[in-house]
Design a protein around this motif. Sequence first.
Motif, PDB file in Angstrom:
ATOM      1  N   UNK A  74       0.818  -1.215   0.000  1.00 42.25           N
ATOM      2  CA  UNK A  74       0.000   0.000   0.000  1.00 42.25           C
ATOM      3  C   UNK A  74       0.850   1.261   0.000  1.00 42.25           C
ATOM      4  N   UNK A  75       2.015   1.212   0.656  1.00 47.15           N
ATOM      5  CA  UNK A  75       2.836   2.407   0.836  1.00 47.15           C
ATOM      6  C   UNK A  75       3.979   2.512  -0.166  1.00 47.15           C
ATOM      7  N   UNK A  76       4.030   1.624  -1.149  1.00 47.39           N
ATOM      8  CA  UNK A  76       5.058   1.727  -2.177  1.00 47.39           C
ATOM      9  C   UNK A  76       6.386   1.112  -1.828  1.00 47.39           C
ATOM     10  N   UNK A  77       6.435   0.339  -0.744  1.00 44.41           N
ATOM     11  CA  UNK A  77       7.711  -0.226  -0.320  1.00 44.41           C
ATOM     12  C   UNK A  77       8.088  -1.515  -1.058  1.00 44.41           C
ATOM     13  N   UNK A  78       7.165  -2.069  -1.821  1.00 43.29           N
ATOM     14  CA  UNK A  78       7.469  -3.256  -2.624  1.00 43.29           C
ATOM     15  C   UNK A  78       7.842  -2.882  -4.053  1.00 43.29           C
ATOM     16  N   UNK A  79       7.873  -1.614  -4.338  1.00 40.61           N
ATOM     17  CA  UNK A  79       8.145  -1.134  -5.689  1.00 40.61           C
ATOM     18  C   UNK A  79       7.110  -0.115  -6.093  1.00 40.61           C
ATOM     19  N   UNK A  80       7.467   0.718  -7.048  1.00 40.86           N
ATOM     20  CA  UNK A  80       6.627   1.854  -7.402  1.00 40.86           C
ATOM     21  C   UNK A  80       5.272   1.451  -7.955  1.00 40.86           C
ATOM     22  N   UNK A  81       5.175   0.279  -8.581  1.00 38.59           N
ATOM     23  CA  UNK A  81       3.918  -0.090  -9.235  1.00 38.59           C
ATOM     24  C   UNK A  81       3.178  -1.228  -8.548  1.00 38.59           C
ATOM     25  N   UNK A  82       3.717  -1.765  -7.475  1.00 37.15           N
ATOM     26  CA  UNK A  82       3.140  -2.969  -6.863  1.00 37.15           C
ATOM     27  C   UNK A  82       1.682  -2.787  -6.481  1.00 37.15           C
ATOM     28  N   UNK A  83       1.341  -1.605  -5.954  1.00 41.16           N
ATOM     29  CA  UNK A  83      -0.050  -1.395  -5.522  1.00 41.16           C
ATOM     30  C   UNK A  83      -1.000  -1.374  -6.712  1.00 41.16           C
ATOM     31  N   UNK A  84      -0.501  -0.936  -7.868  1.00 38.64           N
ATOM     32  CA  UNK A  84      -1.355  -0.821  -9.045  1.00 38.64           C
ATOM     33  C   UNK A  84      -1.431  -2.106  -9.858  1.00 38.64           C
ATOM     34  N   UNK A  85      -0.276  -2.744 -10.076  1.00 39.87           N
ATOM     35  CA  UNK A  85      -0.277  -3.911 -10.967  1.00 39.87           C
ATOM     36  C   UNK A  85       0.223  -5.198 -10.322  1.00 39.87           C
ATOM     37  N   UNK A  86       0.611  -5.138  -9.039  1.00 43.14           N
ATOM     38  CA  UNK A  86       1.027  -6.344  -8.329  1.00 43.14           C
ATOM     39  C   UNK A  86       2.450  -6.776  -8.569  1.00 43.14           C
ATOM     40  N   UNK A  87       3.189  -6.065  -9.425  1.00 46.14           N
ATOM     41  CA  UNK A  87       4.568  -6.453  -9.723  1.00 46.14           C
ATOM     42  C   UNK A  87       5.500  -5.990  -8.602  1.00 46.14           C
TER      43      UNK A  87
END
Length: 316
Positions: A74-87
């Motif tokens: 949710x906070x962008x700590x998994x990568x810039x696009x993770x919240x949007x596209x799951x990558x």
Amino acid sequence: MSSVHPPELADLDLYAVWVSAAELTDRFDPFRFEHRMAAYRQLIEATNAGGLFGADNRDNPLWAWTFQLQWQCRTGRLGATAHADGAIDPDSPWAYGNYTLSVVPWLGAERAGVVAPLEIADAPATARFRYVRGGVVPDELAPSVEQWQRYFAMVEDTPATTDFEPLRIALWKAHKTCLDVVVTTIADIDPAPYAPLELTFLRGWCRMVDYLGAAAWRTDFGFMTEHGLDVLPEILLEQRSDMRRLPDSVRRNVANVLRLATTSPRRHALNLGLWRRIMRTRAARDEVLTLLDAVFDPRRDNAAARRRVIGHLLRP
């Protein structure tokens, strides 16, 4: 796959990804957010086959890992696009840390016979961190797989009980072996594209987890929803002034975590050793919330708790 879960889950933002997480059947791609969440869901449900953790699974100590993963996404700590596209970005330090706490437990559960073996997908490109590749576990993570195997085997052998502390102790031991690898791995990396302050926060959070583990901190659904949510920043930390945007309780928690990160290794080892001594009794662990607050945020209104901290420390 069973869908039993605490009814309060429907009120949380975790619910949507929880109910939509498809069962992993052939392949576990840890660089997809939905796969990591699905793995946690399967582990939570597979470890409650006999109702050990209650009819709605609320006492399962693996719930904390789902909340952490959701917060990181949710906070962008998994990568810039993770919240949007799951990558999930394989070069994200937070994503690497969570990898050790999702893939490694999964492999331990496989070895304990709790879940069926799956192919673990390789990182999608060359990455700066070492991941399972071609099914081969990096040497530094192999001991952690063994510790998680012991935890899941212990769950399988545990009869119906109302005291889950022995399981939590085993779980935190396995958890720590993973984070010890993470701390070593991120010690000297370039924080980009994240700000240096964000990487400092991650280092400090790893150290804070040492304190939680020493106290056999509860990680079940009820405890987490009462005490473990809304304590971490909902923004990436770019600079110190960002802390002014945080709610008071979160700001104090972040300040404590950053202070831990910048404490010298020798002083940290001493302080942690003292904390472990304080937490060596069940009586102290039962009031960990109060004692932790007294240690990290001494105030006039918790002076009595600080005196109890000293009492636990000096107790023969």
